[in-house]
Design a protein around this motif. Structure first.
Motif, PDB file in Angstrom:
ATOM      1  N   UNK A   1       0.829  -1.209   0.000  1.00  0.00           N
ATOM      2  CA  UNK A   1       0.000   0.000   0.000  1.00  0.00           C
ATOM      3  C   UNK A   1       0.862   1.257   0.000  1.00  0.00           C
ATOM      4  N   UNK A   2       2.035   1.195   0.609  1.00  0.00           N
ATOM      5  CA  UNK A   2       2.912   2.371   0.700  1.00  0.00           C
ATOM      6  C   UNK A   2       3.677   2.615  -0.593  1.00  0.00           C
ATOM      7  N   UNK A   3       4.282   1.552  -1.151  1.00  0.00           N
ATOM      8  CA  UNK A   3       5.175   1.736  -2.309  1.00  0.00           C
ATOM      9  C   UNK A   3       4.582   1.202  -3.608  1.00  0.00           C
ATOM     10  N   UNK A   4       3.371   0.642  -3.509  1.00  0.00           N
ATOM     11  CA  UNK A   4       2.742   0.093  -4.705  1.00  0.00           C
ATOM     12  C   UNK A   4       3.190  -1.345  -4.971  1.00  0.00           C
ATOM     13  N   UNK A   5       2.648  -1.914  -6.034  1.00  0.00           N
ATOM     14  CA  UNK A   5       2.975  -3.300  -6.377  1.00  0.00           C
ATOM     15  C   UNK A   5       4.447  -3.430  -6.729  1.00  0.00           C
ATOM     16  N   UNK A   6       5.016  -4.552  -6.304  1.00  0.00           N
ATOM     17  CA  UNK A   6       6.449  -4.771  -6.517  1.00  0.00           C
ATOM     18  C   UNK A   6       6.680  -6.275  -6.659  1.00  0.00           C
ATOM     19  N   UNK A   7       7.494  -6.674  -7.615  1.00  0.00           N
ATOM     20  CA  UNK A   7       7.708  -8.120  -7.842  1.00  0.00           C
ATOM     21  C   UNK A   7       8.324  -8.797  -6.629  1.00  0.00           C
TER      22      UNK A   7
ATOM     23  N   UNK B   1       7.774  -7.915  -3.474  1.00  0.00           N
ATOM     24  CA  UNK B   1       6.701  -8.082  -2.493  1.00  0.00           C
ATOM     25  C   UNK B   1       5.771  -9.232  -2.890  1.00  0.00           C
ATOM     26  N   UNK B   2       5.471  -9.325  -4.181  1.00  0.00           N
ATOM     27  CA  UNK B   2       4.633 -10.431  -4.650  1.00  0.00           C
ATOM     28  C   UNK B   2       5.304 -11.768  -4.370  1.00  0.00           C
ATOM     29  N   UNK B   3       6.603 -11.820  -4.571  1.00  0.00           N
ATOM     30  CA  UNK B   3       7.334 -13.066  -4.304  1.00  0.00           C
ATOM     31  C   UNK B   3       7.286 -13.415  -2.815  1.00  0.00           C
ATOM     32  N   UNK B   4       7.425 -12.370  -1.950  1.00  0.00           N
ATOM     33  CA  UNK B   4       7.339 -12.606  -0.502  1.00  0.00           C
ATOM     34  C   UNK B   4       5.963 -13.134  -0.131  1.00  0.00           C
ATOM     35  N   UNK B   5       4.908 -12.528  -0.684  1.00  0.00           N
ATOM     36  CA  UNK B   5       3.549 -12.970  -0.369  1.00  0.00           C
ATOM     37  C   UNK B   5       3.291 -14.394  -0.873  1.00  0.00           C
ATOM     38  N   UNK B   6       3.792 -14.676  -2.066  1.00  0.00           N
ATOM     39  CA  UNK B   6       3.586 -16.032  -2.636  1.00  0.00           C
ATOM     40  C   UNK B   6       4.270 -17.097  -1.786  1.00  0.00           C
ATOM     41  N   UNK B   7       5.524 -16.843  -1.449  1.00  0.00           N
ATOM     42  CA  UNK B   7       6.259 -17.828  -0.662  1.00  0.00           C
ATOM     43  C   UNK B   7       5.711 -17.937   0.756  1.00  0.00           C
ATOM     44  N   UNK B   8       5.200 -16.832   1.284  1.00  0.00           N
ATOM     45  CA  UNK B   8       4.598 -16.872   2.622  1.00  0.00           C
ATOM     46  C   UNK B   8       3.350 -17.739   2.610  1.00  0.00           C
ATOM     47  N   UNK B   9       2.531 -17.603   1.570  1.00  0.00           N
ATOM     48  CA  UNK B   9       1.326 -18.425   1.462  1.00  0.00           C
ATOM     49  C   UNK B   9       1.682 -19.899   1.308  1.00  0.00           C
ATOM     50  N   UNK B  10       2.709 -20.172   0.509  1.00  0.00           N
ATOM     51  CA  UNK B  10       3.130 -21.569   0.316  1.00  0.00           C
ATOM     52  C   UNK B  10       3.608 -22.172   1.632  1.00  0.00           C
ATOM     53  N   UNK B  11       4.396 -21.387   2.373  1.00  0.00           N
ATOM     54  CA  UNK B  11       4.892 -21.866   3.658  1.00  0.00           C
ATOM     55  C   UNK B  11       3.746 -22.075   4.647  1.00  0.00           C
ATOM     56  N   UNK B  12       2.749 -21.207   4.610  1.00  0.00           N
ATOM     57  CA  UNK B  12       1.584 -21.369   5.482  1.00  0.00           C
ATOM     58  C   UNK B  12       0.809 -22.637   5.117  1.00  0.00           C
ATOM     59  N   UNK B  13       0.663 -22.898   3.804  1.00  0.00           N
ATOM     60  CA  UNK B  13      -0.028 -24.114   3.363  1.00  0.00           C
ATOM     61  C   UNK B  13       0.733 -25.370   3.805  1.00  0.00           C
ATOM     62  N   UNK B  14       2.065 -25.315   3.657  1.00  0.00           N
ATOM     63  CA  UNK B  14       2.882 -26.451   4.081  1.00  0.00           C
ATOM     64  C   UNK B  14       2.729 -26.690   5.577  1.00  0.00           C
ATOM     65  N   UNK B  15       2.743 -25.627   6.360  1.00  0.00           N
ATOM     66  CA  UNK B  15       2.593 -25.758   7.813  1.00  0.00           C
ATOM     67  C   UNK B  15       1.242 -26.365   8.164  1.00  0.00           C
ATOM     68  N   UNK B  16       0.185 -25.883   7.528  1.00  0.00           N
ATOM     69  CA  UNK B  16      -1.155 -26.413   7.792  1.00  0.00           C
ATOM     70  C   UNK B  16      -1.259 -27.882   7.399  1.00  0.00           C
TER      71      UNK B  16
END
Length: 414
Positions: free
Chosen positions: A226-232, A234-249
């Motif tokens: 929201x502060x700096x706009x879309x960034x590749x 940041x998208x990579x961080x969000x993608x990998x965070x979701x994957x890690x959350x899915x793996x944990x679950x």
């Protein structure tokens, strides 16, 4: 799992012991029987040399020293042998007519019985063998057929008694070992059980501990976006965070399912559940150029955890769509045979070996490691499916007939 391990340990130990005892008893029995037959044939050979009698006759002049010397030098038998043995002989023509019968050295067999035994031997066509407990030998003298029978009933009775006693003692020994294994197997698997429980607790605890920082990282990434706009990045961080959350679950779910808790099971329509789940995957299959069809027997119900079974169906469909070849065929089948409900997922593949089939339900196993980034997932789906089926006292299997297709079948007892 620990209970199954104990059962496998007990079964493996009992089967090994049974095999060893069977081999030992078999070898001892065969050697004893062989020794009995050899001794009987040696006595019959001595009788044959003297045409149905021991060498205690006029030719030797009843010389006991000569008799003892003859027996010991030639057959290593006691000089009491002629007085201990019971035997009879039947002489026949080549056509089977009786020439003479000698039953003077046995009281249990009369002339008629001796002739019947002789005719039985002629019908077998064997030169040596047993008729009841009588060992016999057959030989020809000129145009005559001579058959000598030796009563070996006492030896055979002793042999059978030894055999049955050995079997009885072995059975008692097996039962004793079984009780000891039941008592000691708990202690044997206790270290493994403790390590396994620690591992499950670690996975569960670590999973819960990881959830908080993962949530914070994901939230911080959204704030930065929201502060700096879309960034590749940041998208990579969000993608990998979701994957890690899915793996944990997934790890937490797998750990919980393997515990097989006593959850309340309810009756639910599995036919409707499978049909609904298949419908939700139709669009995904079409977008990936896969042909998805279903063969569902209507009005089937089962008792269990509906949410877990729904997840099982989802895993099987997701796995089939991920790994089916381009333009491949996928078919979900639900049917009931006798008292078992079968849920099957079939899909064609580019290639799968039977060696791969053996490891499909292992954790983190991937058939094609090069496709990890394309298909996603972590190799836990089928492990979770296996845990769900086991929690319902069922059985899940995988097979391939031509190494160009895969069939996964879950069987639930009704």
């Amino acid at each position: 799992m620990i209970r199954k391990l104990r059962i496998k340990l007990i079964l493996a130990s009992m089967l090994s012991l049974l095999l060893v005892l069977t081999i030992i008893l078999g070898v001892v029995g065969v050697l004893n029987h062989r020794k009995i037959v050899q001794d009987a044939d040696s006595i019959l050979a001595l009788l044959q040399e003297n045409d149905g009698n021991f060498p205690l006759d006029e030719r030797m002049g009843n010389d006991l020293f000569s008799i003892e010397k003859h027996l010991r030098n030639n057959h290593r038998f006691s000089p009491e042998l002629p007085y201990e043995s019971r035997y009879f002989s039947v002489f026949l023509t080549e056509t089977g007519d009786v020439i003479s019968v000698n039953t003077g050295k046995i009281a249990a067999v009369d002339t008629t019985t001796a002739i019947n035994y002789a005719h039985t031997v002629l019908r077998t066509g064997l030169l040596k063998g047993f008729v009841d407990d009588y060992r016999y030998t057959t030989y020809t003298v000129g145009n005559e057929i001579h058959i000598i029978f030796l009563d070996y009933g006492r030896e055979m009775t002793s042999f059978r008694s030894f055999l049955f006693t050995s079997m009885g003692v072995s059975v008692v020994g097996l039962m004793a070992v079984l009780f000891l294994l039941i008592f000691l197997s708990g202690r044997i698997v206790k270290p493994f059980s403790e390590n396994y429980e620690k591992q499950k607790r670690f996975i569960t605890d670590a999973g819960h501990e990881l959830k908080t920082p993962l949530t914070i990282i994901d939230a911080d990434a959204e704030v930065l976006e929201m502060d700096i706009g879309e960034n590749e990045w940041l998208r990579d961080i969000q993608t990998q965070t979701k994957r890690l959350a899915q793996l944990t679950n997934s790890l937490i779910l797998l750990s919980r399912m393997e515990e097989q808790p006593r959850t309340e099971k309810i009756e639910f329509p599995i036919s409707d559940l499978v049909e609904e789940t298949v419908e939700t995957f139709q669009a995904l299959a079409k977008t990936r150029n896969k042909n998805l069809s279903a063969n569902i027997q209507p009005m089937l119900s089962m008792s269990g955890d509906e949410k877990a079974v729904r997840q099982l169906i989802t895993i099987l469909l997701d796995n089939a769509i991920k790994y089916a070849n381009d333009g491949g065929r996928i078919e979900i089948t639900l049917k009931k045979q006798k008292n078992i409900i079968y849920l099957s997922a079939f899909n064609t593949v580019e290639s799968i070996s039977k060696e791969n089939i053996m490891h499909l339900f292992d954790r983190f196993y991937r058939v094609d490691q090069s496709r990890n980034s394309q298909t996603g997932g972590y190799g836990l789906g089928l492990s979770i499916a296996s845990a769900i089926v086991n929690a319902h006292k069922g059985k899940i299997t995988a097979s391939t007939e031509d190494e160009k297709s895969l069939l996964i079948t879950a069987a639930f007892p009704v």
